[in-house]
Design a protein around this motif. Structure first.
Motif, PDB file in Angstrom:
ATOM      1  N   PRO A   1      25.894  17.228 -29.796  1.00  0.00           N
ATOM      2  CA  PRO A   1      25.744  18.136 -30.924  1.00  0.00           C
ATOM      3  C   PRO A   1      26.548  17.647 -32.119  1.00  0.00           C
ATOM      4  CG  PRO A   1      26.414  19.293 -28.936  1.00  0.00           C
ATOM      5  CD  PRO A   1      26.446  17.837 -28.638  1.00  0.00           C
ATOM      6  N   LEU A   2      25.980  17.789 -33.287  1.00  0.00           N
ATOM      7  CA  LEU A   2      26.632  17.321 -34.493  1.00  0.00           C
ATOM      8  C   LEU A   2      27.094  18.488 -35.345  1.00  0.00           C
ATOM      9  CD1 LEU A   2      24.237  14.420 -35.572  1.00  0.00           C
ATOM     10  CD2 LEU A   2      26.393  14.254 -34.335  1.00  0.00           C
ATOM     11  N   SER A   3      28.233  18.324 -35.991  1.00  0.00           N
ATOM     12  CA  SER A   3      28.711  19.314 -36.946  1.00  0.00           C
ATOM     13  C   SER A   3      28.006  19.059 -38.277  1.00  0.00           C
ATOM     14  CB  SER A   3      30.223  19.193 -37.100  1.00  0.00           C
ATOM     15  OG  SER A   3      30.527  17.995 -37.780  1.00  0.00           O
ATOM     16  N   PRO A   4      28.144  19.959 -39.258  1.00  0.00           N
ATOM     17  CA  PRO A   4      27.507  19.726 -40.554  1.00  0.00           C
ATOM     18  C   PRO A   4      27.918  18.412 -41.209  1.00  0.00           C
ATOM     19  CG  PRO A   4      28.229  21.995 -40.381  1.00  0.00           C
ATOM     20  CD  PRO A   4      28.757  21.268 -39.176  1.00  0.00           C
ATOM     21  N   SER A   5      29.106  17.925 -40.933  1.00  0.00           N
ATOM     22  CA  SER A   5      29.566  16.666 -41.519  1.00  0.00           C
ATOM     23  C   SER A   5      29.033  15.450 -40.767  1.00  0.00           C
ATOM     24  CB  SER A   5      31.092  16.625 -41.546  1.00  0.00           C
ATOM     25  OG  SER A   5      31.594  16.628 -40.224  1.00  0.00           O
ATOM     26  N   GLY A   6      28.324  15.659 -39.653  1.00  0.00           N
ATOM     27  CA  GLY A   6      27.744  14.561 -38.892  1.00  0.00           C
ATOM     28  C   GLY A   6      28.579  14.098 -37.722  1.00  0.00           C
ATOM     29  N   ALA A   7      29.791  14.635 -37.545  1.00  0.00           N
ATOM     30  CA  ALA A   7      30.648  14.244 -36.427  1.00  0.00           C
ATOM     31  C   ALA A   7      30.265  15.033 -35.179  1.00  0.00           C
ATOM     32  CB  ALA A   7      32.108  14.507 -36.775  1.00  0.00           C
ATOM     33  N   GLN A   8      30.389  14.387 -34.017  1.00  0.00           N
ATOM     34  CA  GLN A   8      30.092  15.092 -32.779  1.00  0.00           C
ATOM     35  C   GLN A   8      31.171  16.127 -32.515  1.00  0.00           C
ATOM     36  OE1 GLN A   8      29.088  12.719 -29.426  1.00  0.00           O
ATOM     37  NE2 GLN A   8      28.807  14.464 -28.103  1.00  0.00           N
ATOM     38  N   THR A   9      30.770  17.281 -31.960  1.00  0.00           N
ATOM     39  CA  THR A   9      31.708  18.355 -31.665  1.00  0.00           C
ATOM     40  C   THR A   9      31.694  18.664 -30.177  1.00  0.00           C
ATOM     41  OG1 THR A   9      29.997  20.003 -32.098  1.00  0.00           O
ATOM     42  CG2 THR A   9      31.431  19.412 -33.939  1.00  0.00           C
ATOM     43  N   THR A  10      32.738  19.350 -29.729  1.00  0.00           N
ATOM     44  CA  THR A  10      32.830  19.793 -28.347  1.00  0.00           C
ATOM     45  C   THR A  10      32.065  21.102 -28.193  1.00  0.00           C
ATOM     46  OG1 THR A  10      35.002  18.757 -28.164  1.00  0.00           O
ATOM     47  CG2 THR A  10      34.433  20.400 -26.498  1.00  0.00           C
ATOM     48  N   GLN A  11      31.222  21.189 -27.158  1.00  0.00           N
ATOM     49  CA  GLN A  11      30.421  22.383 -26.892  1.00  0.00           C
ATOM     50  C   GLN A  11      30.824  22.962 -25.541  1.00  0.00           C
ATOM     51  OE1 GLN A  11      27.750  23.646 -28.905  1.00  0.00           O
ATOM     52  NE2 GLN A  11      28.702  22.293 -30.381  1.00  0.00           N
ATOM     53  N   LEU A  12      30.804  24.281 -25.438  1.00  0.00           N
ATOM     54  CA  LEU A  12      31.104  24.970 -24.192  1.00  0.00           C
ATOM     55  C   LEU A  12      29.823  25.648 -23.719  1.00  0.00           C
ATOM     56  CD1 LEU A  12      33.320  25.531 -22.204  1.00  0.00           C
ATOM     57  CD2 LEU A  12      34.104  27.404 -23.635  1.00  0.00           C
ATOM     58  N   LEU A  13      29.247  25.164 -22.616  1.00  0.00           N
ATOM     59  CA  LEU A  13      28.013  25.706 -22.063  1.00  0.00           C
ATOM     60  C   LEU A  13      28.339  26.745 -21.004  1.00  0.00           C
ATOM     61  CD1 LEU A  13      26.004  22.392 -21.620  1.00  0.00           C
ATOM     62  CD2 LEU A  13      26.111  23.900 -23.612  1.00  0.00           C
ATOM     63  N   VAL A  14      27.537  27.816 -20.948  1.00  0.00           N
ATOM     64  CA  VAL A  14      27.775  28.933 -20.043  1.00  0.00           C
ATOM     65  C   VAL A  14      26.598  29.084 -19.086  1.00  0.00           C
ATOM     66  CG1 VAL A  14      28.265  31.399 -19.890  1.00  0.00           C
ATOM     67  CG2 VAL A  14      29.029  30.107 -21.889  1.00  0.00           C
ATOM     68  N   GLU A  15      26.876  29.179 -17.806  1.00  0.00           N
ATOM     69  CA  GLU A  15      25.860  29.478 -16.796  1.00  0.00           C
ATOM     70  C   GLU A  15      26.309  30.688 -16.000  1.00  0.00           C
ATOM     71  OE1 GLU A  15      22.860  28.325 -16.101  1.00  0.00           O
ATOM     72  OE2 GLU A  15      22.973  26.968 -17.810  1.00  0.00           O
ATOM     73  N   PRO A  16      25.472  31.683 -15.792  1.00  0.00           N
ATOM     74  CA  PRO A  16      24.117  31.821 -16.311  1.00  0.00           C
ATOM     75  C   PRO A  16      24.129  32.074 -17.816  1.00  0.00           C
ATOM     76  CG  PRO A  16      24.727  33.798 -15.104  1.00  0.00           C
ATOM     77  CD  PRO A  16      25.863  32.834 -14.951  1.00  0.00           C
ATOM     78  N   PRO A  17      23.014  31.732 -18.506  1.00  0.00           N
ATOM     79  CA  PRO A  17      22.995  31.731 -19.971  1.00  0.00           C
ATOM     80  C   PRO A  17      22.745  33.090 -20.615  1.00  0.00           C
ATOM     81  CG  PRO A  17      20.923  30.912 -19.134  1.00  0.00           C
ATOM     82  CD  PRO A  17      21.786  31.179 -17.933  1.00  0.00           C
ATOM     83  N   TRP A  18      23.677  34.029 -20.437  1.00  0.00           N
ATOM     84  CA  TRP A  18      23.601  35.354 -21.065  1.00  0.00           C
ATOM     85  C   TRP A  18      24.867  35.606 -21.840  1.00  0.00           C
ATOM     86  CZ3 TRP A  18      19.426  38.659 -20.858  1.00  0.00           C
ATOM     87  CH2 TRP A  18      18.399  38.312 -19.955  1.00  0.00           C
ATOM     88  N   ARG A  19      24.742  36.378 -22.929  1.00  0.00           N
ATOM     89  CA  ARG A  19      25.900  36.754 -23.743  1.00  0.00           C
ATOM     90  C   ARG A  19      25.994  38.267 -23.808  1.00  0.00           C
ATOM     91  NH1 ARG A  19      26.532  31.907 -23.554  1.00  0.00           N
ATOM     92  NH2 ARG A  19      27.107  30.508 -25.208  1.00  0.00           N
ATOM     93  N   PRO A  20      27.142  38.882 -23.665  1.00  0.00           N
ATOM     94  CA  PRO A  20      28.352  38.190 -23.233  1.00  0.00           C
ATOM     95  C   PRO A  20      28.257  37.815 -21.758  1.00  0.00           C
ATOM     96  CG  PRO A  20      28.758  40.544 -23.327  1.00  0.00           C
ATOM     97  CD  PRO A  20      27.377  40.325 -23.865  1.00  0.00           C
ATOM     98  N   ALA A  21      28.973  36.765 -21.398  1.00  0.00           N
ATOM     99  CA  ALA A  21      29.069  36.391 -19.992  1.00  0.00           C
ATOM    100  C   ALA A  21      29.874  37.469 -19.276  1.00  0.00           C
ATOM    101  CB  ALA A  21      29.759  35.038 -19.862  1.00  0.00           C
ATOM    102  N   VAL A  22      29.491  37.773 -18.040  1.00  0.00           N
ATOM    103  CA  VAL A  22      30.216  38.792 -17.275  1.00  0.00           C
ATOM    104  C   VAL A  22      30.737  38.193 -15.979  1.00  0.00           C
ATOM    105  CG1 VAL A  22      29.119  40.840 -18.263  1.00  0.00           C
ATOM    106  CG2 VAL A  22      28.030  39.684 -16.354  1.00  0.00           C
TER     107      VAL A  22
END
Length: 106
Positions: free
Chosen positions: A1-22
């Motif tokens: 994933p890229l930030s608006p400036s083009g640099a790669q950023t750290t992403q936090l993925l959640v499983e199962p994919p619901w918000r908010p996670a419980v």
């Protein structure tokens, strides 16, 4: 994933994919970004948390989690709720006109 400036950023993925996670969903967080494998630092409520170096974390307590990679920085926070009643939405981008499934969990 890229930030608006083009640099790669750290992403936090959640499983199962619901918000908010419980908490009762047996939530797993995965830290993704350059250099996350073997060099990830986890934080819960702004304090270091979990086993250093692991890019995956099984959540055992409610709180706000982030991960940090030395090359791409800290992820956006993810809140894991332990509330007894939660209204959840899918953790994906939604556009006007999309069908939305809601879950009420208690």
């Amino acid at each position: 994933p890229l930030s608006p400036s083009g640099a790669q950023t750290t992403q936090l993925l959640v499983e199962p994919p619901w918000r908010p996670a419980v908490l009762w969903d047996r939530v797993t967080l995965t830290c993704q970004g350059l250099g996350t494998t073997g060099a990830t630092t986890w934080y819960k409520d702004r304090q270091r948390w979990g086993q250093e170096g692991q890019h995956r974390l099984t959540v055992t307590e409610g709180g706000t989690y982030t991960c940090d990679s030395p090359r791409t920085g800290r992820s956006a926070p993810v809140r894991v709720s332990d509330d007894p009643l939660v209204l959840q939405v899918p953790a994906r981008a939604l556009l006007e006109g999309d069908t939305l499934t809601l879950r009420c969990r208690c």
